[in-house]
Design a protein around this motif. Structure first.
Motif, mmCIF file in Angstrom:
data_model
loop_
_atom_site.group_PDB
_atom_site.id
_atom_site.type_symbol
_atom_site.label_atom_id
_atom_site.label_comp_id
_atom_site.label_asym_id
_atom_site.label_seq_id
_atom_site.Cartn_x
_atom_site.Cartn_y
_atom_site.Cartn_z
ATOM 1 N N ALA A 90 33.975 33.885 40.063
ATOM 2 C CA ALA A 90 33.927 33.610 38.628
ATOM 3 C C ALA A 90 34.895 34.505 37.860
ATOM 4 O O ALA A 90 35.529 34.066 36.898
ATOM 5 N N GLY A 91 35.032 35.748 38.304
ATOM 6 C CA GLY A 91 35.983 36.637 37.645
ATOM 7 C C GLY A 91 37.407 36.150 37.789
ATOM 8 O O GLY A 91 38.207 36.191 36.838
ATOM 9 N N ARG A 92 37.757 35.660 38.985
ATOM 10 C CA ARG A 92 39.111 35.142 39.200
ATOM 11 C C ARG A 92 39.352 33.894 38.356
ATOM 12 O O ARG A 92 40.417 33.746 37.737
ATOM 13 N N LEU A 93 38.345 33.009 38.289
ATOM 14 C CA LEU A 93 38.499 31.796 37.493
ATOM 15 C C LEU A 93 38.535 32.117 36.001
ATOM 16 O O LEU A 93 39.273 31.481 35.238
ATOM 17 N N PRO A 185 43.686 31.642 48.364
ATOM 18 C CA PRO A 185 43.577 33.038 48.809
ATOM 19 C C PRO A 185 43.469 33.988 47.627
ATOM 20 O O PRO A 185 44.069 33.765 46.570
ATOM 21 N N PHE A 186 42.687 35.038 47.787
ATOM 22 C CA PHE A 186 42.547 36.034 46.730
ATOM 23 C C PHE A 186 43.791 36.897 46.666
ATOM 24 O O PHE A 186 44.358 37.286 47.686
ATOM 25 N N ASP A 187 44.205 37.203 45.435
ATOM 26 C CA ASP A 187 45.332 38.115 45.258
ATOM 27 C C ASP A 187 44.878 39.411 44.587
ATOM 28 O O ASP A 187 45.694 40.206 44.127
ATOM 29 N N GLY A 188 43.566 39.587 44.536
ATOM 30 C CA GLY A 188 43.042 40.800 43.914
ATOM 31 C C GLY A 188 42.634 40.615 42.488
ATOM 32 O O GLY A 188 41.901 41.417 41.927
ATOM 33 N N GLU A 189 43.098 39.523 41.847
ATOM 34 C CA GLU A 189 42.765 39.300 40.449
ATOM 35 C C GLU A 189 41.293 38.942 40.330
ATOM 36 O O GLU A 189 40.752 38.160 41.093
ATOM 37 N N GLY A 190 40.638 39.541 39.346
ATOM 38 C CA GLY A 190 39.231 39.251 39.130
ATOM 39 C C GLY A 190 38.315 40.045 40.042
ATOM 40 O O GLY A 190 37.111 39.861 40.024
ATOM 41 N N THR A 191 38.851 40.938 40.847
ATOM 42 C CA THR A 191 38.015 41.745 41.737
ATOM 43 C C THR A 191 38.247 43.217 41.440
ATOM 44 O O THR A 191 39.253 43.600 40.848
ATOM 45 N N GLY A 192 37.319 44.028 41.837
ATOM 46 C CA GLY A 192 37.482 45.467 41.679
ATOM 47 C C GLY A 192 37.021 45.972 40.336
ATOM 48 O O GLY A 192 36.589 47.101 40.207
ATOM 49 N N CYS A 193 37.114 45.162 39.282
ATOM 50 C CA CYS A 193 36.636 45.548 37.957
ATOM 51 C C CYS A 193 36.267 44.280 37.204
ATOM 52 O O CYS A 193 36.812 43.213 37.481
ATOM 53 N N PRO A 194 35.344 44.387 36.260
ATOM 54 C CA PRO A 194 34.921 43.191 35.531
ATOM 55 C C PRO A 194 36.075 42.609 34.730
ATOM 56 O O PRO A 194 36.938 43.322 34.218
ATOM 57 N N PHE A 195 36.090 41.288 34.629
ATOM 58 C CA PHE A 195 37.085 40.640 33.789
ATOM 59 C C PHE A 195 36.793 40.967 32.333
ATOM 60 O O PHE A 195 35.644 40.928 31.888
ATOM 61 N N ALA A 196 37.817 41.305 31.575
ATOM 62 C CA ALA A 196 37.651 41.651 30.163
ATOM 63 C C ALA A 196 38.295 40.573 29.298
ATOM 64 O O ALA A 196 39.511 40.372 29.365
#
Length: 545
Positions: A90-93, A185-196
């Motif tokens: 959901a964060g990536r989307l 494939p994940f590129d790291g976006e939306g992971t590691g920290c909450p989407f702002a």
């Protein structure tokens, strides 16, 4: 971090009158009541005052994703998704929605069927600060989807790959298949920290927009805020005791407001959402909590649901026998409330030994007033129209100020700029302070738990070539029947016209043609005569078959 910004408690004392009430209100609108009725009006009409622990519903889901990332958030047809993966997808989307121009306060169409991608799209929309606008992609006709897109001003449409081709997206709109995006494939976006999002989301931002049937055949959009939703789902009894480790069924249409009770209620409490396939009963037998209409629940044998702990019904009147049967095997809630008052605003925990089945009392931070035709409070025990106030009340209808002014009014009992909503439900207070539901004041009916304006169906029929007059009636809790005049109207053509224009639950099981519609002595359509005719024709058809 716990968010305690909801200040509803300061506004919840019912006063006699406020300066922002209608100018024609008397100085003391309770003066016609006895002293006892004055006291009971205030005691019965106000729900408990409390502060929900969170004011943004998606933050509660994110909390569970952080605390228990490996816990199963949902399962569907053998597939599962954990809270951590749901939050990550959901964060990536959400980041993609932001790149497409979605900002807090916007609307994002969610045209899907029950599925795990449905949940990803829903949560992504909330993370982006927007309100999701749900429609069942497999059932809603293209004309309805187009109306929703235009009315809600949705520039981005989330769906799944199997339905992308049938979405009537206007030029300049973007259709995003959620399942395709999830497979990338994940590129790291939306992971590691909450989407702002671009700006902080507030409790008064929209959470979802639901479309209810309108009198002209065009559904009306209702924006329900995070404050509205948190007020029901994060307080008792609306939370239904949901908690991590419990399983909650998801059996309802995503466009139905009670589906938000299933989905957001479950995920905000860290439980597992069990999304049904074709067999509703099989799903209910595997869960701890079920939320349904009485019609849906009546098809399930409670004695076979050994795991069930809580059942809640709303959306239409509940038969006493059904309530008694379920209340003997689990905690059973009978609830009531239209979309405009956020799913339900009254609830009763039913006891089979109780004298009566009621819709209970106002839920926390909500009020209910039983008023007469002049909007004066009725005495306890007198029948009147129920008006709803408090934190349940939504802001009004999208781009329809006339209807908003008709159904919403300044709340003279709470004041402070608060609104109350005219439910058009008739009710009365019992001596012990519970509400009895006594039917509707208008021609709006419930079919399969969905709200239908009968005139909206008739309006479509009257647009069919050759049709001069049409009327639609509720045949039973699952079906409508229509009559059209004159005889030259083709019944199947007329029925298909409704199927193209309105949701499936609005389509009559039959369109009977007559030379002219029967009238009463006052010149009105004789609806009882038409219902008798419908019953006769149904019986004749069964005999012939």
């Amino acid at each position: 971090m716990t968010d305690l910004s909801n200040e509803s408690g300061r506004h919840m004392r019912i006063h006699t009158l406020h300066h922002d009430a209608r100018p024609d209100w008397p100085a003391d609108p309770l003066r016609h009541l006895s002293g006892m009725d004055r006291r009971l009006f205030q005691r019965f009409g106000q729900g408990p005052v409390t502060t929900p622990p969170w004011s943004l519903i998606h933050q509660t889901i994110e909390r569970h994703a952080t605390a228990s990332p490996l816990a199963v958030a949902a399962e569907h047809l053998g597939e599962t998704i954990t809270y951590g993966e749901l939050d990550r997808q959901a964060g990536r989307l959400a980041a993609r929605l932001a790149r497409l121009g979605v900002r807090p306060g916007d609307h994002v169409a969610l045209f899907v069927r029950r599925s795990i991608p449905m949940l990803v799209g829903l949560l992504a929309t909330l993370k982006a600060g927007a309100a999701y606008v749900p429609q069942d992609a497999g059932l809603a006709p293209p004309a309805q989807l187009g109306h929703v897109i235009r009315t809600a001003s949705t520039r981005v449409i989330l769906t799944t790959s199997g339905y992308a081709d049938r979405i009537p997206a206007p030029p300049g709109h973007t259709v995003v298949p959620i399942d395709t995006a999830m497979a990338e494939p994940f590129d790291g976006e939306g992971t590691g920290c909450p989407f702002a999002p671009a700006r902080p989301v507030t409790p008064d931002d929209g959470c979802y927009v639901l479309f209810t049937s309108g009198t002209t055949g065009a559904p009306n959009g209702v924006t329900v805020t995070h404050r509205n939703v948190c007020n029901l789902l994060l307080t008792e009894p609306g939370d239904l005791g949901m908690r991590p480790g419990m399983r909650v069924s998801q059996i309802l249409n995503v466009a139905f407001d009670m589906a938000a009770w299933e989905i957001l209620g479950c995920l905000s409490h860290g439980a597992t959402l069990v999304i049904r396939g074709a067999d509703i009963a099989e799903t209910v037998r595997r869960v701890d909590v079920v939320i349904a209409t009485p019609t849906v629940l009546s098809a399930v044998e409670p004695e076979l649901c050994g795991r069930i702990k809580v059942a809640a019904v709303a959306g239409e009147p509940c038969p006493r026998a059904l309530a008694d049967r379920w209340a003997r095997v689990c905690t059973f809630y009978n609830a009531c409330g239209p979309t405009e008052t956020t799913i339900v605003n009254t609830m009763q925990r039913h006891d089979p030994a109780a004298l009566r089945l009621t819709i209970g009392r106002p839920t926390p931070n909500n009020t209910v007033y039983v008023l007469d035709a002049e909007r004066r409070p009725c005495a306890i025990g007198e029948t009147g129209e129920m008006w709803a106030g408090g934190d349940c009340v939504s802001a009004g209808y999208l781009h329809n100020p006339r209807l908003t002014a008709e159904r919403y009014a300044p709340d003279p009992f709470l004041g402070g700029g608060r609104l109350m909503f005219r439910t058009r439900d008739l009710g009365r207070w019992t001596p012990d302070g519970e509400l009895e539901h006594l039917g509707r004041t208008d021609d709006q009916v419930k079919v399969r738990g969905f709200r239908v304006e009968l005139d909206s169906v008739s309006a479509v029929l009257e647009a069919v070539p050759g049709c001069v007059r049409a009327v639609t009636l509720k045949l039973d809790d699952r079906s409508l029947v229509s009559f059209a005049a004159p005889l030259r109207v083709d019944p199947e053509t007329a029925r298909q016209a409704v199927a193209r224009a309105l949701p499936y639950y609005c389509v009559p099981v039959a369109v009977h043609t007559l030379p002219a519609l029967p009238l009463t002595s006052r010149g009105k359509v004789d609806k009882p005569a038409l219902l008798r005719l419908a019953a006769e024709r149904r019986t004749a058809g069964e005999v012939a078959s």
